[in-house]
Design a protein around this motif. Structure first.
Motif, PDB file in Angstrom:
ATOM      1  N   TRP A  23       0.839  -1.201   0.000  1.00  0.00           N
ATOM      2  CA  TRP A  23       0.000   0.000   0.000  1.00  0.00           C
ATOM      3  C   TRP A  23       0.880   1.260   0.000  1.00  0.00           C
ATOM      4  N   CYS A  24       0.329   2.366  -0.516  1.00  0.00           N
ATOM      5  CA  CYS A  24       1.053   3.648  -0.509  1.00  0.00           C
ATOM      6  C   CYS A  24       1.327   4.055   0.943  1.00  0.00           C
ATOM      7  N   CYS A  27      -1.526   5.075   3.586  1.00  0.00           N
ATOM      8  CA  CYS A  27      -2.847   4.506   3.265  1.00  0.00           C
ATOM      9  C   CYS A  27      -3.538   4.037   4.547  1.00  0.00           C
ATOM     10  N   ASP A  29      -5.401   1.633   5.009  1.00  0.00           N
ATOM     11  CA  ASP A  29      -5.524   0.175   5.133  1.00  0.00           C
ATOM     12  C   ASP A  29      -4.468  -0.422   6.075  1.00  0.00           C
ATOM     13  N   CYS A  58      -7.106  -2.483  -3.671  1.00  0.00           N
ATOM     14  CA  CYS A  58      -5.992  -2.328  -2.717  1.00  0.00           C
ATOM     15  C   CYS A  58      -6.375  -2.971  -1.388  1.00  0.00           C
ATOM     16  N   ASN A 128     -13.073   4.200   1.094  1.00  0.00           N
ATOM     17  CA  ASN A 128     -12.297   5.420   0.798  1.00  0.00           C
ATOM     18  C   ASN A 128     -12.971   6.235  -0.303  1.00  0.00           C
ATOM     19  N   GLY A 132      -9.304   2.871  -5.610  1.00  0.00           N
ATOM     20  CA  GLY A 132      -7.890   3.175  -5.460  1.00  0.00           C
ATOM     21  C   GLY A 132      -7.031   2.395  -6.439  1.00  0.00           C
ATOM     22  N   CYS A 208      -7.776   7.035   1.192  1.00  0.00           N
ATOM     23  CA  CYS A 208      -6.880   6.796   0.062  1.00  0.00           C
ATOM     24  C   CYS A 208      -6.073   8.079  -0.085  1.00  0.00           C
ATOM     25  N   VAL A 209      -4.865   8.066   0.478  1.00  0.00           N
ATOM     26  CA  VAL A 209      -4.085   9.312   0.527  1.00  0.00           C
ATOM     27  C   VAL A 209      -3.568   9.717  -0.854  1.00  0.00           C
ATOM     28  N   THR A 210      -3.567   8.777  -1.794  1.00  0.00           N
ATOM     29  CA  THR A 210      -3.045   9.088  -3.127  1.00  0.00           C
ATOM     30  C   THR A 210      -4.098   9.769  -4.009  1.00  0.00           C
ATOM     31  N   PHE A 211      -5.295   9.208  -4.047  1.00  0.00           N
ATOM     32  CA  PHE A 211      -6.304   9.783  -4.955  1.00  0.00           C
ATOM     33  C   PHE A 211      -7.321  10.669  -4.242  1.00  0.00           C
TER      34      PHE A 211
HETATM   35  S1  SF4 Z   1      -4.048   3.892  -4.104  1.00  0.00           S
HETATM   36 FE1  SF4 Z   1      -5.152   4.626  -2.307  1.00  0.00          FE
HETATM   37  S2  SF4 Z   1      -6.209   2.804  -1.475  1.00  0.00           S
HETATM   38 FE2  SF4 Z   1      -4.581   2.099  -2.885  1.00  0.00          FE
HETATM   39  S3  SF4 Z   1      -2.807   1.737  -1.568  1.00  0.00           S
HETATM   40 FE3  SF4 Z   1      -2.616   3.824  -2.382  1.00  0.00          FE
HETATM   41  S4  SF4 Z   1      -3.565   5.105  -0.792  1.00  0.00           S
HETATM   42 FE4  SF4 Z   1      -4.229   3.007  -0.407  1.00  0.00          FE
END
Ligand code: SF4
Ligand SMILES: Cc1ncc(C[n+]2csc(CCOP(=O)(O)OP(=O)(O)O)c2C)c(N)n1
Length: 279
Positions: A23-24, A27, A29, A58, A128, A132, A208-211
């Motif tokens: 995972w990022c 995240c 999770d 994810c 989230n 993701g 979801c810290v990325t999106f």
């Molecule tokens: S894309 Fe979003 S949900 Fe998937 S691992 Fe990265 S932060 Fe978590």
């Protein structure tokens, strides 16, 4: 469950597998993984007596990171797989895990009917409000005005799915919401969900810290539910319809008996049965 003594108590980290999560960083999770291991340790469930079942996403990678039995299935089918396992092996603690896309979009039909069937298992949804794994499309729980969805510039314009309300209306027997930022609180909720007979849904707000980087602020917006759980569906419905998605805690504890498969009818004469179906 195997008998345990003080010196053989399993610690949370002993439920983790040797596979390092991909995972990022940041995240939500990760927090949920920690809460699941704390809950399994809190109940001293032996790894060989638990099975974690997931779909795709994810969040659905969860079984890989646990030292229980596990099945990383196909997209949207975690609950069908988990129900089949619970029926075949009722002595196992069965936990299905996944995301809002997996559970409420492609898996939406299975979600409704699992609530209705009420098998004795737990469903952990890491919500989230986005897909993701496939890089940021709107999901069923996405706010209609979120404009950054890869396929929905300008927002979806449609009201989000309300998983807890729909679970209640469909017959789920235990309904709770928690947050990945509250590791110990979430572990306690998962323990209660596992203990409660029938189908238990735990929605975990898991950023979801990325999106959806703005979801990092969720931890400041959570409101512990002002009232304890109710067993009255009408009261639970009134609360769930007015809580704006940020109340945390156990919100409903029903008393429906869990699903019991009916014993198979005995077939004495196969030839007779064969005859009935002959074209
Ligand atoms: S894309 Fe979003 S949900 Fe998937 S691992 Fe990265 S932060 Fe978590
Ligand atoms: C049948 C099928 N359709 C589409 C996909 C592509 N797909 C993989 S994961 C995913 C959505 C995941 O979103 P979610 O369940 O919310 O989990 P997250 O990644 O956010 O944890 C999709 C559409 C697939 N793997 N299989």
């Amino acid at each position: 469950m195997t008998e345990t003594t003080a010196c053989t108590l399993l610690q949370p980290k002993e439920y983790k597998s040797k596979v390092k999560p991909v995972w990022c960083p940041g995240c939500g999770d990760f927090g949920v993984l920690g809460s699941i291991t704390k809950a399994l340790s809190g109940l001293q469930i032996q790894p060989e007596n638990a099975a974690i079942i997931s779909g795709i996403g994810c969040s659905s990678r969860m079984p890989t990171y646990l030292r229980t039995y596990g099945f990383h299935g196909v997209h949207g089918r975690a609950l069908a797989l988990a129900t089949g396992l619970k029926v075949a092996r009722p002595e196992l603690t069965v936990i299905a895990t996944g995301g809002d896309g997996d559970g409420f979009s492609i898996g939406g039909n299975h979600f409704l009917h699992t609530c209705r069937r009420n098998p004795n298992m737990t469903y952990i949804v890491m919500d989230n409000q986005v897909y993701g794994m496939t890089k940021g499309q709107a999901s069923p729980t996405t706010d209609p005005h979120w404009e950054k969805g890869k396929l929905t510039p300008g927002g979806t314009g449609i009201n989000p799915f309300q998983p807890l309300v729909i679970a209640l209306a469909s017959g789920a027997n235990f309904i709770a919401r928690s947050s990945s930022s509250d590791s110990n609180g979430t572990a306690k909720v998962i323990m209660e969900a596992i203990r409660h007979p029938g189908f238990s849904l735990v929605q975990i707000l898991s950023p979801c810290v990325t999106f959806r980087p703005e979801q990092r602020d969720w931890k400041n917006r959570l409101i512990p539910a002002p009232m304890g759980p109710t067993s009255d569906p009408a009261q639970a419905a009134r609360r769930l319809l007015t809580d704006e998605g940020m109340y945390t805690g156990i919100l409903f504890r029903g008393d429906r008996p869990p699903y019991q498969p009916r014993p198979e009818p005995s077939i004495d004469n196969i030839a007779e049965l064969d005859e009935e179906f002959r074209l």
